[in-house]
Enzyme design. Structure first.
Site, PDB file in Angstrom:
ATOM      1  CE  LYS A 114      -4.971  -8.375  -0.880  1.00  0.00           C
ATOM      2  NZ  LYS A 114      -5.500  -7.906   0.316  1.00  0.00           N
TER       3      LYS A 114
ATOM      4  CE  LYS B 122      -4.420  -1.529   1.797  1.00  0.00           C
ATOM      5  NZ  LYS B 122      -5.504  -1.260   2.752  1.00  0.00           N
TER       6      LYS B 122
ATOM      7  CE  LYS C  30     -12.201  -4.212   1.085  1.00  0.00           C
ATOM      8  NZ  LYS C  30     -12.755  -4.206   2.439  1.00  0.00           N
TER       9      LYS C  30
HETATM   10  P1  TYM Z   1     -10.007  -6.231   4.686  1.00  0.00           P
HETATM   11  O1  TYM Z   1     -11.088  -5.234   4.881  1.00  0.00           O
HETATM   12  O2  TYM Z   1      -8.951  -5.925   3.696  1.00  0.00           O
HETATM   13  O3  TYM Z   1     -10.619  -7.626   4.281  1.00  0.00           O
HETATM   14  C1  TYM Z   1     -11.675  -8.207   5.021  1.00  0.00           C
HETATM   15  C2  TYM Z   1     -11.513  -9.710   5.097  1.00  0.00           C
HETATM   16  O4  TYM Z   1     -11.522 -10.270   3.770  1.00  0.00           O
HETATM   17  C3  TYM Z   1     -10.368 -11.078   3.582  1.00  0.00           C
HETATM   18  N1  TYM Z   1      -9.950 -10.978   2.180  1.00  0.00           N
HETATM   19  C4  TYM Z   1      -9.810 -12.025   1.363  1.00  0.00           C
HETATM   20  N2  TYM Z   1      -9.980 -13.350   1.535  1.00  0.00           N
HETATM   21  C5  TYM Z   1      -9.765 -14.150   0.477  1.00  0.00           C
HETATM   22  N3  TYM Z   1      -9.375 -13.694  -0.746  1.00  0.00           N
HETATM   23  C6  TYM Z   1      -9.199 -12.385  -0.964  1.00  0.00           C
HETATM   24  N4  TYM Z   1      -8.835 -11.942  -2.168  1.00  0.00           N
HETATM   25  C7  TYM Z   1      -9.414 -11.472   0.110  1.00  0.00           C
HETATM   26  N5  TYM Z   1      -9.329 -10.133   0.235  1.00  0.00           N
HETATM   27  C8  TYM Z   1      -9.664  -9.846   1.514  1.00  0.00           C
HETATM   28  C9  TYM Z   1      -9.329 -10.492   4.529  1.00  0.00           C
HETATM   29  O5  TYM Z   1      -8.318 -11.417   4.834  1.00  0.00           O
HETATM   30  C10 TYM Z   1     -10.175 -10.131   5.718  1.00  0.00           C
HETATM   31  O6  TYM Z   1     -10.378 -11.262   6.544  1.00  0.00           O
HETATM   32  N6  TYM Z   1      -6.964  -5.505   8.600  1.00  0.00           N
HETATM   33  C11 TYM Z   1      -8.197  -6.143   8.175  1.00  0.00           C
HETATM   34  C12 TYM Z   1      -9.391  -5.684   8.980  1.00  0.00           C
HETATM   35  C13 TYM Z   1      -9.227  -5.813  10.441  1.00  0.00           C
HETATM   36  C14 TYM Z   1      -9.344  -6.993  11.199  1.00  0.00           C
HETATM   37  C15 TYM Z   1      -9.157  -6.606  12.555  1.00  0.00           C
HETATM   38  C16 TYM Z   1      -9.597  -8.324  10.876  1.00  0.00           C
HETATM   39  C17 TYM Z   1      -8.973  -4.787  11.317  1.00  0.00           C
HETATM   40  N7  TYM Z   1      -8.947  -5.280  12.583  1.00  0.00           N
HETATM   41  C18 TYM Z   1      -9.196  -7.558  13.598  1.00  0.00           C
HETATM   42  C19 TYM Z   1      -9.629  -9.252  11.903  1.00  0.00           C
HETATM   43  C20 TYM Z   1      -9.433  -8.876  13.238  1.00  0.00           C
HETATM   44  C21 TYM Z   1      -8.445  -5.807   6.720  1.00  0.00           C
HETATM   45  O7  TYM Z   1      -7.938  -4.840   6.210  1.00  0.00           O
HETATM   46  O8  TYM Z   1      -9.336  -6.605   6.076  1.00  0.00           O
END
Ligand code: TYM
Length: 329
Positions: free
Chosen positions: A194, A112, A197
């Site tokens: 991957k 990022k 978004k």
């Molecule tokens: P975020 O918002 O990027 O993504 C949300 C969840 O979706 C999963 N994910 C995927 N899984 C499979 N294939 C993909 N291409 C893919 N893209 C995203 C992510 O692994 C995630 O589970 N930092 C985290 C949010 C967060 C969080 C937390 C999660 C903040 N605090 C505490 C768990 C516990 C994030 O940016 O996810």
């Protein structure tokens, strides 16, 4: 008492089927085994610039999506991160426990910050400290996430252990929960990246709100590998393996069953079936999403209740943390 499960999604743009398959589907599947907290992590979202009006809408839409995928608000708490100030407070403390070198190694930060090279915020760098705080505040034992978050979770475990060894046993060391297949859904236009978004092209992902015609078009344009058969070989044929993974989650069929179904058939037939399966998988979610979006009063009630429950637990934990660290009087 049942173990605690915590997870969250950033309210940025629209959720895609990678988020659904990697994370939210798991949440819905296992919610009855745990006490659950599902958080809309808006403080994480602002580590890159956000438009305030869009962010507020995305916060509510993301909460509605949690409900739409089947999270039962009578059992689980859903809340917004910035409404429980202890997340920021413990996030700061975690940033004093983590080391620069550890945070510099985070792949998400490296990716990022390269994209926003001109103006990488300090928050983007310390993001994993806030994520650790989210998890550790609640004595979480289980964190269901996609594969891209494993590194952050491993750091969370390191910080918890380090804190415990400096200040005495305070935090539970959490475990990740990962899908066996589908923890990393790849982009439709590039199976080496991957599904994301923030992808530049919307044809790289299928949003959970995409209309059937859009889904058909995106899948028909998805890249495939050389070769013509529908066979699962992640290493040598990552594009078709990725599409098969999506089909597996949409239909519940095993890879062997899928190979059998499409033996003697080509990419065209498979893509048609895949598009139908994805449309079928998303249809009930889209319907429920609209219902929750059109009932803001119900959503408000659920989020208020979630906030109050989280607040109570977070306050109690912060009191202990401050005592152990000698903060305040
Ligand atoms: P975020 O918002 O990027 O993504 C949300 C969840 O979706 C999963 N994910 C995927 N899984 C499979 N294939 C993909 N291409 C893919 N893209 C995203 C992510 O692994 C995630 O589970 N930092 C985290 C949010 C967060 C969080 C937390 C999660 C903040 N605090 C505490 C768990 C516990 C994030 O940016 O996810």
């Amino acid at each position: 008492m049942a173990d605690l499960l915590f997870s969250g999604v950033q309210p940025t743009n629209v959720l895609h089927i990678g988020n659904y398959i990697g994370a939210l589907k798991q949440w819905a599947d296992v919610q009855h085994r745990y006490r659950c907290l599902f958080c809309v992590v808006d403080l994480h979202a602002i580590t890159v610039p956000q438009d305030p009006a869009k962010l507020r809408k995305n916060v509510l839409d993301t909460a509605a999506a949690y409900l739409a995928v089947g999270i039962d608000p009578n059992r689980s708490n859903i809340f917004v991160q910035s409404e429980v100030k202890e997340h920021t407070e413990l996030g700061w403390i975690m940033s004093t426990i983590g080391k620069m070198g550890e945070l510099e190694r985070m792949t998400q930060y490296k990716d990022k910050s390269a994209k926003h090279a001109e103006n990488t915020s300090v928050g983007l760098f310390s993001y994993p400290a806030l994520m650790a705080a989210d998890i550790l505040l609640y004595d979480t034992t289980v964190v269901p996430v996609g594969e891209d978050q494993l590194q952050h979770l491993e750091l969370t475990r390191v910080l918890a252990r380090r804190f415990n060894s400096h200040f005495g046993e305070t935090f539970v060391v959490p475990q990740p929960l990962i899908q066996k297949v589908g923890a990393r859904i790849m982009g439709l236009d590039d199976p080496t990246k991957k599904m994301s978004k923030s992808a530049i092209s919307a044809s790289s992902y299928i949003a959970i709100t995409d209309e059937p015609e859009v889904i058909k078009k995106k899948i028909s344009r998805a890249v495939t590998d050389s070769g013509t058969t529908i066979e699962y070989d992640e290493e040598n044929r990552p594009a078709i393996a990725n599409l098969m993974t999506i089909y597996h989650h949409a239909t519940g069929k095993s890879m062997k069953e899928i190979e059998k179904e499409f033996a003697g058939k080509g990419y065209g037939d498979f893509k048609k079936a895949l598009a139908e399966a994805v449309i079928y998988m998303l249809n009930p979610i889209q319907k429920k999403l609209k219902e929750f979006q059109s009932d803001p009063a119900e959503l408000t009630k659920i989020l208020d209740r979630g906030r109050d429950a989280a607040q109570e637990a977070a306050e109690a934990k912060m009191k202990i943390v401050k005592e152990k660290m000698g903060l305040g009087r």
